[in-house]
Design a protein around this motif. Structure first.
Motif, mmCIF file in Angstrom:
data_model
loop_
_atom_site.group_PDB
_atom_site.id
_atom_site.type_symbol
_atom_site.label_atom_id
_atom_site.label_comp_id
_atom_site.label_asym_id
_atom_site.label_seq_id
_atom_site.Cartn_x
_atom_site.Cartn_y
_atom_site.Cartn_z
ATOM 1 N N VAL A 29 0.981 -0.863 -0.018
ATOM 2 C CA VAL A 29 0.027 0.049 0.035
ATOM 3 C C VAL A 29 1.157 1.221 -0.012
ATOM 4 C CG1 VAL A 29 -1.287 1.256 0.973
ATOM 5 C CG2 VAL A 29 -1.601 -1.634 1.236
ATOM 6 N N ILE A 30 0.592 2.226 -0.354
ATOM 7 C CA ILE A 30 1.151 3.302 -1.371
ATOM 8 C C ILE A 30 0.706 4.513 -1.171
ATOM 9 C CG2 ILE A 30 3.023 4.870 -2.056
ATOM 10 C CD1 ILE A 30 2.053 0.859 -2.969
ATOM 11 N N ASN A 31 0.943 5.585 -0.048
ATOM 12 C CA ASN A 31 1.314 6.890 0.165
ATOM 13 C C ASN A 31 1.316 8.192 -0.522
ATOM 14 O OD1 ASN A 31 -2.090 6.770 1.657
ATOM 15 N ND2 ASN A 31 -0.704 4.996 3.106
ATOM 16 N N LEU A 32 0.994 8.823 -0.940
ATOM 17 C CA LEU A 32 1.615 9.905 -1.602
ATOM 18 C C LEU A 32 0.782 11.477 -1.469
ATOM 19 C CD1 LEU A 32 3.777 11.038 -3.447
ATOM 20 C CD2 LEU A 32 2.505 9.900 -6.211
ATOM 21 N N GLU A 33 1.664 12.107 -1.009
ATOM 22 C CA GLU A 33 1.355 13.835 -1.198
ATOM 23 C C GLU A 33 2.277 14.516 -1.860
ATOM 24 O OE1 GLU A 33 1.401 16.120 3.294
ATOM 25 O OE2 GLU A 33 0.292 14.935 3.246
ATOM 26 N N VAL A 34 1.878 15.163 -2.400
ATOM 27 C CA VAL A 34 2.736 16.321 -3.479
ATOM 28 C C VAL A 34 2.550 17.630 -2.929
ATOM 29 C CG1 VAL A 34 3.467 14.654 -4.478
ATOM 30 C CG2 VAL A 34 1.414 15.981 -5.133
ATOM 31 N N LYS A 35 3.044 18.642 -2.579
ATOM 32 C CA LYS A 35 3.115 20.060 -2.835
ATOM 33 C C LYS A 35 3.094 21.092 -4.053
ATOM 34 C CE LYS A 35 2.313 21.072 1.902
ATOM 35 N NZ LYS A 35 0.902 21.623 2.372
ATOM 36 N N THR A 36 2.350 21.544 -4.236
ATOM 37 C CA THR A 36 1.931 22.337 -5.560
ATOM 38 C C THR A 36 0.962 23.875 -4.854
ATOM 39 O OG1 THR A 36 1.813 22.426 -7.519
ATOM 40 C CG2 THR A 36 -0.276 21.503 -6.417
ATOM 41 N N ASP A 37 1.729 24.216 -6.043
ATOM 42 C CA ASP A 37 0.488 26.080 -6.182
ATOM 43 C C ASP A 37 -0.763 25.894 -7.093
ATOM 44 O OD1 ASP A 37 -0.158 28.023 -6.638
ATOM 45 O OD2 ASP A 37 1.771 29.299 -6.876
ATOM 46 N N PHE A 38 -1.701 25.601 -6.360
ATOM 47 C CA PHE A 38 -3.051 25.595 -7.352
ATOM 48 C C PHE A 38 -3.901 26.977 -7.529
ATOM 49 C CE2 PHE A 38 -4.259 22.177 -4.101
ATOM 50 C CZ PHE A 38 -3.671 21.169 -5.309
ATOM 51 N N PRO A 87 7.434 19.633 -12.800
ATOM 52 C CA PRO A 87 8.177 20.579 -12.147
ATOM 53 C C PRO A 87 7.714 21.854 -10.789
ATOM 54 C CG PRO A 87 8.135 20.912 -14.054
ATOM 55 C CD PRO A 87 7.214 19.315 -13.735
ATOM 56 N N GLU A 88 6.316 21.376 -11.025
ATOM 57 C CA GLU A 88 5.667 21.973 -10.710
ATOM 58 C C GLU A 88 5.418 21.209 -9.684
ATOM 59 O OE1 GLU A 88 4.296 22.510 -13.926
ATOM 60 O OE2 GLU A 88 3.863 20.762 -13.327
ATOM 61 N N ILE A 89 5.499 20.142 -8.849
ATOM 62 C CA ILE A 89 6.270 19.678 -7.172
ATOM 63 C C ILE A 89 7.197 20.707 -6.366
ATOM 64 C CG2 ILE A 89 6.275 18.048 -6.079
ATOM 65 C CD1 ILE A 89 4.199 16.535 -8.695
ATOM 66 N N SER A 90 6.706 20.750 -5.169
ATOM 67 C CA SER A 90 7.974 21.526 -4.478
ATOM 68 C C SER A 90 8.426 20.882 -2.821
ATOM 69 C CB SER A 90 7.499 23.004 -4.058
ATOM 70 O OG SER A 90 6.432 22.561 -3.413
ATOM 71 N N ARG A 91 7.075 19.684 -2.987
ATOM 72 C CA ARG A 91 7.798 18.443 -2.032
ATOM 73 C C ARG A 91 7.108 17.315 -2.287
ATOM 74 N NH1 ARG A 91 4.721 18.684 3.810
ATOM 75 N NH2 ARG A 91 3.638 17.357 2.485
ATOM 76 N N VAL A 92 7.303 16.223 -2.148
ATOM 77 C CA VAL A 92 7.079 14.407 -1.724
ATOM 78 C C VAL A 92 7.132 14.200 -0.672
ATOM 79 C CG1 VAL A 92 6.969 12.563 -3.050
ATOM 80 C CG2 VAL A 92 7.394 14.708 -4.740
ATOM 81 N N LEU A 93 5.959 13.263 -0.223
ATOM 82 C CA LEU A 93 6.257 12.498 1.292
ATOM 83 C C LEU A 93 4.923 11.322 0.467
ATOM 84 C CD1 LEU A 93 6.124 12.587 4.091
ATOM 85 C CD2 LEU A 93 4.338 13.065 4.459
ATOM 86 N N LEU A 94 6.039 10.340 0.710
ATOM 87 C CA LEU A 94 5.951 9.268 0.080
ATOM 88 C C LEU A 94 5.776 8.482 1.811
ATOM 89 C CD1 LEU A 94 5.364 7.122 -2.250
ATOM 90 C CD2 LEU A 94 7.379 6.439 -2.120
ATOM 91 N N GLY A 95 5.227 7.421 1.997
ATOM 92 C CA GLY A 95 4.573 6.377 2.418
ATOM 93 C C GLY A 95 4.196 4.761 1.678
ATOM 94 N N ILE A 96 5.300 3.770 1.492
ATOM 95 C CA ILE A 96 5.079 2.579 1.589
ATOM 96 C C ILE A 96 5.093 1.305 2.269
ATOM 97 C CG2 ILE A 96 6.227 0.792 -0.032
ATOM 98 C CD1 ILE A 96 7.670 3.297 -1.876
ATOM 99 N N SER A 97 4.482 0.518 1.851
ATOM 100 C CA SER A 97 3.701 -0.269 2.930
ATOM 101 C C SER A 97 3.580 -1.958 3.233
ATOM 102 C CB SER A 97 2.879 -0.184 4.523
ATOM 103 O OG SER A 97 2.636 0.860 5.178
ATOM 104 N N LYS A 98 4.414 -2.313 3.405
ATOM 105 C CA LYS A 98 4.855 -4.228 2.645
ATOM 106 C C LYS A 98 3.629 -4.888 3.806
ATOM 107 C CE LYS A 98 8.250 -7.440 1.469
ATOM 108 N NZ LYS A 98 9.258 -7.616 1.452
ATOM 109 N N LEU A 99 2.784 -5.648 3.364
ATOM 110 C CA LEU A 99 1.704 -5.826 4.385
ATOM 111 C C LEU A 99 1.683 -7.302 4.706
ATOM 112 C CD1 LEU A 99 -1.360 -4.679 2.690
ATOM 113 C CD2 LEU A 99 -0.179 -3.439 4.393
ATOM 114 N N ASN A 100 1.786 -7.803 5.922
ATOM 115 C CA ASN A 100 1.849 -9.244 6.331
ATOM 116 C C ASN A 100 3.887 -9.701 5.800
ATOM 117 O OD1 ASN A 100 -0.364 -9.567 7.116
ATOM 118 N ND2 ASN A 100 -1.163 -10.076 4.869
ATOM 119 N N PRO A 101 4.723 -8.804 6.622
ATOM 120 C CA PRO A 101 5.856 -9.031 5.742
ATOM 121 C C PRO A 101 6.112 -9.872 6.608
ATOM 122 C CG PRO A 101 6.370 -7.683 7.687
ATOM 123 C CD PRO A 101 5.021 -7.650 7.497
ATOM 124 N N PRO A 102 7.188 -10.905 5.840
ATOM 125 C CA PRO A 102 7.617 -11.732 6.169
ATOM 126 C C PRO A 102 9.185 -12.224 7.149
ATOM 127 C CG PRO A 102 8.890 -11.447 4.201
ATOM 128 C CD PRO A 102 8.141 -11.241 4.568
#
Length: 125
Positions: A29-38, A87-102
């Protein structure tokens, strides 16, 4: 500034150090958040004036399809590609979750989080 969030992108991928992980794969499961000018898109109502979240989803899925031993490695590929592609993105916040890891225990998920900012030299290109 504004924020675009893509929550709970689901993939089946083959990351991990164990040989078996490369063969049987796992759910992620991946969660992504980016900052940009609206400012411009808020008045224009035109997709060309904002960040296309379809492209962001595509980048995540394509990079998750390339095997890595470490989640940190695939995460860095994703953040770098997003900043290089949009190029319009100023920040990236990324989370990657491995479900039921061994990992020899009853663990729902293991998650890495990365935060990357566009460097000042990047914004001058």
């Amino acid at each position: 500034m504004g924020t675009i969030k893509l929550k709970n992108i689901r993939t089946f991928s083959y990351h991990g150090c164990l040989i078996e992980e490369g063969k049987i794969g796992s759910d992620y499961v991946i969660n992504l958040e980016v900052k940009t000018d609206f400012k411009k898109s808020c008045t224009s109502d035109d997709l060309k004036d904002t960040v296309d979240y379809v492209l962001l989803n595509k980048i995540v899925k394509e990079e998750m399809a390339i095997r890595s031993h470490l989640l940190e490695h695939v995460g860095q590929r994703i953040t770098t590609r997003i900043l290089d592609s949009v190029p319009e993105i100023s920040r990236v916040l990324l989370g990657i979750s491995k479900l039921n890891p061994p990992i020899g225990g009853d663990v729902e998920a293991v998650t890495i989080e990365l935060k990357e900012y566009r460097s000042k030299t990047d914004s001058k290109k």
